[in-house]
Motif scaffolding. Structure first.
Motif, PDB file in Angstrom:
ATOM      1  N   ILE A  43       0.882  -1.165   0.000  1.00 35.42           N
ATOM      2  CA  ILE A  43       0.000   0.000   0.000  1.00 35.42           C
ATOM      3  C   ILE A  43       0.919   1.214   0.000  1.00 35.42           C
ATOM      4  O   ILE A  43       1.834   1.291   0.819  1.00 35.42           O
ATOM      5  CB  ILE A  43      -0.906   0.033   1.256  1.00 35.42           C
ATOM      6  N   ASP A  44       0.680   2.159  -0.879  1.00 34.15           N
ATOM      7  CA  ASP A  44       1.613   3.266  -1.060  1.00 34.15           C
ATOM      8  C   ASP A  44       1.505   4.376  -0.009  1.00 34.15           C
ATOM      9  O   ASP A  44       1.680   5.549  -0.306  1.00 34.15           O
ATOM     10  CB  ASP A  44       1.486   3.850  -2.470  1.00 34.15           C
ATOM     11  N   ARG A  45       1.239   3.976   1.201  1.00 36.88           N
ATOM     12  CA  ARG A  45       1.226   4.911   2.334  1.00 36.88           C
ATOM     13  C   ARG A  45       1.335   4.112   3.624  1.00 36.88           C
ATOM     14  O   ARG A  45       1.212   2.887   3.623  1.00 36.88           O
ATOM     15  CB  ARG A  45      -0.035   5.762   2.338  1.00 36.88           C
ATOM     16  N   ILE A  46       1.551   4.812   4.704  1.00 40.89           N
ATOM     17  CA  ILE A  46       1.575   4.156   6.012  1.00 40.89           C
ATOM     18  C   ILE A  46       0.144   4.076   6.517  1.00 40.89           C
ATOM     19  O   ILE A  46      -0.542   5.092   6.628  1.00 40.89           O
ATOM     20  CB  ILE A  46       2.471   4.930   6.999  1.00 40.89           C
ATOM     21  N   LEU A  47      -0.297   2.864   6.785  1.00 39.68           N
ATOM     22  CA  LEU A  47      -1.654   2.664   7.292  1.00 39.68           C
ATOM     23  C   LEU A  47      -1.736   3.088   8.754  1.00 39.68           C
ATOM     24  O   LEU A  47      -0.755   3.008   9.490  1.00 39.68           O
ATOM     25  CB  LEU A  47      -2.043   1.192   7.156  1.00 39.68           C
ATOM     26  N   SER A  66       9.892   3.038   5.384  1.00 37.72           N
ATOM     27  CA  SER A  66      10.021   4.467   5.112  1.00 37.72           C
ATOM     28  C   SER A  66      11.488   4.790   4.889  1.00 37.72           C
ATOM     29  O   SER A  66      12.313   4.587   5.778  1.00 37.72           O
ATOM     30  CB  SER A  66       9.473   5.276   6.289  1.00 37.72           C
ATOM     31  N   ASN A  67      11.800   5.232   3.680  1.00 41.14           N
ATOM     32  CA  ASN A  67      13.166   5.651   3.400  1.00 41.14           C
ATOM     33  C   ASN A  67      13.160   6.740   2.331  1.00 41.14           C
ATOM     34  O   ASN A  67      12.166   6.953   1.646  1.00 41.14           O
ATOM     35  CB  ASN A  67      14.054   4.461   2.996  1.00 41.14           C
ATOM     36  N   GLN A  68      14.279   7.419   2.175  1.00 43.54           N
ATOM     37  CA  GLN A  68      14.350   8.542   1.250  1.00 43.54           C
ATOM     38  C   GLN A  68      14.206   8.102  -0.206  1.00 43.54           C
ATOM     39  O   GLN A  68      13.623   8.806  -1.011  1.00 43.54           O
ATOM     40  CB  GLN A  68      15.666   9.289   1.426  1.00 43.54           C
ATOM     41  N   LYS A  69      14.717   6.941  -0.541  1.00 46.44           N
ATOM     42  CA  LYS A  69      14.682   6.478  -1.928  1.00 46.44           C
ATOM     43  C   LYS A  69      13.271   6.095  -2.369  1.00 46.44           C
ATOM     44  O   LYS A  69      12.796   6.520  -3.413  1.00 46.44           O
ATOM     45  CB  LYS A  69      15.625   5.292  -2.117  1.00 46.44           C
ATOM     46  N   ASP A  70      12.596   5.245  -1.570  1.00 43.20           N
ATOM     47  CA  ASP A  70      11.309   4.699  -1.949  1.00 43.20           C
ATOM     48  C   ASP A  70      10.110   5.404  -1.325  1.00 43.20           C
ATOM     49  O   ASP A  70       8.971   5.099  -1.668  1.00 43.20           O
ATOM     50  CB  ASP A  70      11.254   3.215  -1.598  1.00 43.20           C
ATOM     51  N   GLY A  71      10.326   6.281  -0.381  1.00 38.10           N
ATOM     52  CA  GLY A  71       9.225   6.915   0.313  1.00 38.10           C
ATOM     53  C   GLY A  71       8.660   6.008   1.400  1.00 38.10           C
ATOM     54  O   GLY A  71       9.346   5.125   1.897  1.00 38.10           O
TER      55      GLY A  71
END
Length: 78
Positions: A43-47, A66-71
């Motif tokens: 899922i492209d966000r933190i649930l 969560s990281n700078q490269k992949d978000g």
């Protein structure tokens, strides 16, 4: 100005709505992954924490990345 009780009620209503939307999104992503013979999905966000706990109670593994490269995203596996 609204009262503190009204503010709490509005937040509770929003959290319920957000939680329901997240659960529906998770179900769709999980079903799509199953149809593709995969055993995980992202899922492209933190649930939200309640949604993560709901998934865990159903036996899913939930990992927040969560990281700078992949978000930031959430990985769900089974």
């Amino acid at each position: 100005m609204i009262t503190a009780a009204e503010a709490r009620k509005k937040i509770e209503t929003l959290n319920t709505k957000i939680g329901q939307e997240e659960k529906e999104l998770c179900e769709k992503k999980i079903n799509d992954a199953i149809e593709q013979c995969k055993n995980s999905c992202s899922i492209d966000r933190i649930l939200s924490q309640p949604t993560q706990e709901w998934l865990k109670s159903l036996g899913y593994s939930v990992t927040v990345i969560s990281n700078q490269k992949d978000g930031s995203y959430t990985d769900i596996s089974w």
